[in-house]
Scaffold this motif. Structure first.
Motif, PDB file in Angstrom:
ATOM      1  N   UNK A 154      11.255   6.198  -7.836  1.00 40.89           N
ATOM      2  CA  UNK A 154      11.606   5.548  -6.563  1.00 40.89           C
ATOM      3  C   UNK A 154      10.469   4.660  -6.078  1.00 40.89           C
ATOM      4  N   UNK A 155       9.238   5.158  -6.161  1.00 37.66           N
ATOM      5  CA  UNK A 155       8.079   4.356  -5.762  1.00 37.66           C
ATOM      6  C   UNK A 155       7.928   3.112  -6.604  1.00 37.66           C
ATOM      7  N   UNK A 156       8.082   3.257  -7.927  1.00 40.06           N
ATOM      8  CA  UNK A 156       7.967   2.108  -8.833  1.00 40.06           C
ATOM      9  C   UNK A 156       9.045   1.075  -8.526  1.00 40.06           C
ATOM     10  N   UNK A 157      10.288   1.511  -8.358  1.00 39.14           N
ATOM     11  CA  UNK A 157      11.373   0.574  -8.068  1.00 39.14           C
ATOM     12  C   UNK A 157      11.126  -0.173  -6.755  1.00 39.14           C
ATOM     13  N   UNK A 158      10.663   0.537  -5.735  1.00 36.73           N
ATOM     14  CA  UNK A 158      10.364  -0.131  -4.467  1.00 36.73           C
ATOM     15  C   UNK A 158       9.239  -1.137  -4.624  1.00 36.73           C
ATOM     16  N   UNK A 159       8.202  -0.767  -5.358  1.00 33.40           N
ATOM     17  CA  UNK A 159       7.028  -1.627  -5.478  1.00 33.40           C
ATOM     18  C   UNK A 159       7.265  -2.816  -6.404  1.00 33.40           C
ATOM     19  N   UNK A 160       7.904  -2.578  -7.540  1.00 33.54           N
ATOM     20  CA  UNK A 160       7.996  -3.605  -8.580  1.00 33.54           C
ATOM     21  C   UNK A 160       9.259  -4.457  -8.464  1.00 33.54           C
ATOM     22  N   UNK A 161      10.350  -3.879  -7.963  1.00 33.31           N
ATOM     23  CA  UNK A 161      11.619  -4.605  -7.924  1.00 33.31           C
ATOM     24  C   UNK A 161      11.992  -5.032  -6.505  1.00 33.31           C
ATOM     25  N   UNK A 162      12.118  -4.061  -5.602  1.00 27.04           N
ATOM     26  CA  UNK A 162      12.667  -4.372  -4.278  1.00 27.04           C
ATOM     27  C   UNK A 162      11.696  -5.108  -3.365  1.00 27.04           C
ATOM     28  N   UNK A 163      10.421  -4.785  -3.422  1.00 20.39           N
ATOM     29  CA  UNK A 163       9.453  -5.487  -2.562  1.00 20.39           C
ATOM     30  C   UNK A 163       9.398  -6.981  -2.892  1.00 20.39           C
ATOM     31  N   UNK A 164       9.232  -7.370  -4.166  1.00 21.86           N
ATOM     32  CA  UNK A 164       9.234  -8.812  -4.457  1.00 21.86           C
ATOM     33  C   UNK A 164      10.566  -9.487  -4.134  1.00 21.86           C
ATOM     34  N   UNK A 165      11.677  -8.806  -4.394  1.00 21.63           N
ATOM     35  CA  UNK A 165      12.989  -9.394  -4.091  1.00 21.63           C
ATOM     36  C   UNK A 165      13.164  -9.588  -2.584  1.00 21.63           C
ATOM     37  N   UNK A 225       0.844  -1.198   0.000  1.00 23.32           N
ATOM     38  CA  UNK A 225       0.000   0.000   0.000  1.00 23.32           C
ATOM     39  C   UNK A 225       0.880   1.249   0.000  1.00 23.32           C
ATOM     40  N   UNK A 226       1.890   1.250   0.836  1.00 21.76           N
ATOM     41  CA  UNK A 226       2.787   2.393   0.965  1.00 21.76           C
ATOM     42  C   UNK A 226       3.513   2.690  -0.344  1.00 21.76           C
TER      43      UNK A 226
END
Length: 197
Positions: A104-115, A54-55
């Motif tokens: 930054x939001x996209x990278x956190x949501x799409x890349x770093x969160x799943x990793x 959500x964040x």
């Protein structure tokens, strides 16, 4: 008069900006530190795992709304919206901060969160992570298969567990820097927005 303000992008721009800076500030400096110091590690992980989609979704969607509702200029005959944001005069004070927040939001949501979720799952010793897995199992305190103890328990841990913890720390560090980029971008843009009022 009331109808014109409802159809105007200006209040939506202000509301999106306020929500973005408020949410980022609150989560970074209030919510996360309180949770980290007052909950057990597995509980903290479960809560953060539920909050982050959500964040990060807000940190992605709200800069997009800012770009779409960007205030134009009647003096310069510039319309509201994205095309005015791209104008050279808005590059450093508006476009760069808004683009930085969005990326930054996209990278956190799409890349770093799943990793990060994948590494957390592996640290639990449950095998490969899939998006369908229930995050709730982080709270069940099942003993990790690798070391016969949880990742947060006192060591020694296997080389594999140490490598996973190091990878998670790296991913968390990058995610934190991106979160900081959103916060700095929102504050920077706040000065630009304030100068326009």
């Amino acid at each position: 008069m009331t109808g014109s303000i409802i159809t105007s992008p200006a209040p939506y721009h202000i509301l999106a900006y306020g929500t973005l800076v408020g949410t980022s500030f609150f989560h970074t400096f209030v919510n996360s530190p309180i949770l980290f110091t007052n909950t057990e590690r597995p509980v903290f992980s479960v809560i953060q795992t539920k909050i982050f989609p959500i964040y990060f979704g807000l940190q992605t969607a709200l800069p997009a709304i800012l770009a779409l509702t960007f205030p134009g200029s009647t003096l310069l005959a510039a319309p509201n919206g994205f095309s005015t944001l791209l104008h050279e005069s808005n590059r450093w004070g508006s476009l760069v901060p808004i683009a930085t927040m969005f990326v930054s939001g996209v990278l956190n949501m799409v890349v770093l969160l799943p990793a990060s979720r994948a590494v957390m799952k592996q640290r639990q010793g449950q095998g490969p992570y899939t998006l369908e897995d229930d995050i709730g199992e982080f709270a069940n305190h099942a003993v990790a298969k690798r070391d016969g103890k949880q990742w947060y328990d006192e060591g020694p841990h296997s080389d594999e567990m140490r490598a996973l913890s190091k990878r998670f720390g790296m991913l968390h560090g990058i995610s934190s820097l991106l979160n900081l980029a959103v916060l700095i971008g929102s504050i920077t843009y706040g000065f630009t927005l304030g100068a326009r009022l």
